[in-house]
Design a protein around this motif. Structure first.
Motif, PDB file in Angstrom:
ATOM      1  N   UNK A  22       0.872  -1.199   0.084  1.00 57.19           N
ATOM      2  CA  UNK A  22       0.148  -0.136   0.080  1.00 57.19           C
ATOM      3  C   UNK A  22       0.786   1.315  -0.030  1.00 57.19           C
ATOM      4  N   UNK A  23       2.135   1.040   0.750  1.00 62.70           N
ATOM      5  CA  UNK A  23       3.119   2.108   0.693  1.00 62.70           C
ATOM      6  C   UNK A  23       3.681   2.639  -0.464  1.00 62.70           C
ATOM      7  N   UNK A  24       3.967   1.275  -1.301  1.00 62.35           N
ATOM      8  CA  UNK A  24       4.904   2.047  -2.511  1.00 62.35           C
ATOM      9  C   UNK A  24       3.935   1.975  -3.588  1.00 62.35           C
ATOM     10  N   UNK A  25       2.652   1.388  -3.626  1.00 63.89           N
ATOM     11  CA  UNK A  25       1.777   1.468  -4.843  1.00 63.89           C
ATOM     12  C   UNK A  25       1.772   2.876  -5.411  1.00 63.89           C
ATOM     13  N   UNK A  26       1.517   3.962  -4.780  1.00 60.87           N
ATOM     14  CA  UNK A  26       1.394   5.015  -5.415  1.00 60.87           C
ATOM     15  C   UNK A  26       2.575   5.504  -6.412  1.00 60.87           C
ATOM     16  N   UNK A  27       3.703   5.588  -5.592  1.00 58.53           N
ATOM     17  CA  UNK A  27       4.980   5.435  -6.599  1.00 58.53           C
ATOM     18  C   UNK A  27       5.074   4.771  -7.789  1.00 58.53           C
ATOM     19  N   UNK A  28       4.664   3.478  -7.811  1.00 58.23           N
ATOM     20  CA  UNK A  28       4.854   2.688  -8.853  1.00 58.23           C
ATOM     21  C   UNK A  28       3.817   3.059  -9.969  1.00 58.23           C
ATOM     22  N   UNK A  29       2.597   3.272  -9.435  1.00 58.75           N
ATOM     23  CA  UNK A  29       1.464   3.630 -10.362  1.00 58.75           C
ATOM     24  C   UNK A  29       1.885   5.103 -11.129  1.00 58.75           C
ATOM     25  N   UNK A  30       2.442   6.103 -10.077  1.00 55.78           N
ATOM     26  CA  UNK A  30       2.978   7.399 -10.815  1.00 55.78           C
ATOM     27  C   UNK A  30       4.137   6.928 -12.032  1.00 55.78           C
TER      28      UNK A  30
END
Ligand code: NZQ
Ligand code: ZN
Length: 387
Positions: free
Chosen positions: A298-306
């Protein structure tokens, strides 16, 4: 953002025909040059003759260190140090890919150390004095032409370590994209995978670097856009030039100086090279998506998605976790389908025989201090997922 000092003093000559300034630049530092190069590509392309003419016309004396191997070994450094002492060298000229440049940079410090050159790395010694280094890059990948690192291998000890000192940054670098026209399809792909990885390592580092993150998305997008162009048409100037400049900026300090954390995929890859002497960019290509899968949360997903949205045009409307997974799939597709690189360690003849040792060494050398800290078990899992 952590506090930082921005100080990137390398003088860069970028573009075609800039080598007309070579003699004048070398002459600034003295009369005696150590000319360092690799296994012969510069003789085939004619660059060797161009460099020797510039040296002769400027009235300089040159000693030659040839045959520097990919993943440069400390033995080459030892030979270089001897040549520097025998010839009273004032300046080192390194002409080649990252391996040659790293070798030259490390020699520049080792020449002032009375003991064995490997001591500098092993004992983490300071390097108060170095010889000036001038580089001519013939392959866009490592960014060594503008950075403070020299990566040296010691095959007896099964170690490949990046030695990072501000004094190692080259004084002058010549970046002529036409010199990379002769780089093979495979090495072009590996180089682009390396540049991409440098941007990823920076992207997954300090938080709060909004401006830097956007910059590194631009670097990744540039490499993704032009890698296949250069592979299809090796003499496409625009593609080669964009890749070359992206390579330098991916690691020259703009992002690095703000990073409090160790690089993850590089820590793992250097172990693969130390044990199996493989091509750096290939190792990174195999490891990077597996590392992404391993750290997905959940923590790293936003960065990967970006990353996926900005670099690979992943649909921004996807739910967060789906967007992150799509980014990883797009990364794999680019590395393994578009660049055509091997997708597993098994394919390149690497089995599980050294995984615990490699994992332990990588963690000890830095992965405990990564953005997402990795344990021995984590590192082993990433290696196994890459088999
Ligand atoms: O040795 P020659 O004959 O020159 O052939 C080389 C070599 O076989 C060939 N090549 C280079 N330019 C060419 C060319 N062939 C045809 N035409 C040209 N114009 O390409 C082969 C690979 O060269 P190499 O220098 O090994 O590649 P690269 O630039 O990828 O360097 C890899 C090394 O740099 C380290 C890697 O770990 C590895 O040891 N790195 C250095 C870094 C740094 N200084 O900051 C950071 C990187 O992450 C990386 O770790
Ligand atoms: Zn790299």
């Amino acid at each position: 953002m952590v506090p930082f000092v921005y100080d990137i003093p390398t003088r860069v000559y970028f573009g075609e025909n800039q080598l007309t300034h070579l003699g004048q630049e070398l002459s600034r530092f003295g009369k005696s040059v150590l000319f360092v190069y690799g296994g012969g590509s510069i003789r085939k392309t004619g660059l060797y003759d161009t460099v020797m003419s510039a040296i002769r016309e400027s009235g300089l004396h040159a000693a030659e260190l040839s045959g520097v191997e990919p993943n440069p070994k400390v033995d080459s450094v030892r030979r270089g140090v001897e040549l520097c002492r025998e010839n009273d060298v004032d300046v080192i000229l390194a002409v080649g890919g990252g391996s040659v440049l790293d070798c030259g940079k490390y020699i520049s410090a080792a020449v002032f150390h009375d003991g064995d050159p490997w001591d500098l790395i092993e004992k983490n010694m300071p390097t108060p004095k170095t010889l000036p280094v001038v580089t001519i890059v013939t392959m866009a990948a490592t960014g060594s032409e503008m950075d403070t690192v020299a990566v040296i291998s010691n095959m007896e000890k099964k170690l490949k370590i990046g030695f990072n000192r501000p004094q190692l940054r080259p004084a002058v670098s010549f970046l002529d994209p036409t010199l990379t026209y002769s780089v093979s399809r495979y090495q072009t792909a590996c180089g682009c995978a390396d540049i991409f990885s440098h941007a990823v390592e920076t992207y997954f580092n300090d938080k709060g670097m909004y401006m830097v993150d956007r910059f590194f998305e631009g670097i990744m997008r540039t490499v993704v856009k032009y890698a296949s162009v250069a592979m299809e048409k090796p003499d496409d100037y625009e593609a080669r030039a964009n890749i070359m400049w992206a390579a330098s900026w991916a690691i020259n300090g703009l992002g690095r100086i703000m990073q409090p954390y160790a690089w993850s995929c590089h820590g793992l890859e250097h172990q693969l090279s130390a044990f199996y002497d493989i091509t750096h960019g290939l190792g990174l290509a195999i490891l990077t998506p597996r590392w992404m899968e391993h750290i997905l949360s959940e923590d790293t997903a936003p960065r990967l998605r970006d990353l996926g949205v900005s670099v690979f045009d992943v649909d921004p409307g996807l739910p967060l976790m789906d967007g992150a997974k799509a980014a990883i799939e797009a990364t794999k597709k680019w590395l393994f389908e578009t660049l055509g690189l091997a997708s597993t360690l098994t394919e390149i003849g690497i089995g599980d025989e050294h995984i615990p040792e490699m994992a332990h060494s990588a963690v000890t050398l830095g992965l405990k201090r990564a953005f997402i800290p990795l344990t021995d078990q984590d590192a082993e899992d990433i290696f196994r997922a890459s088999l």
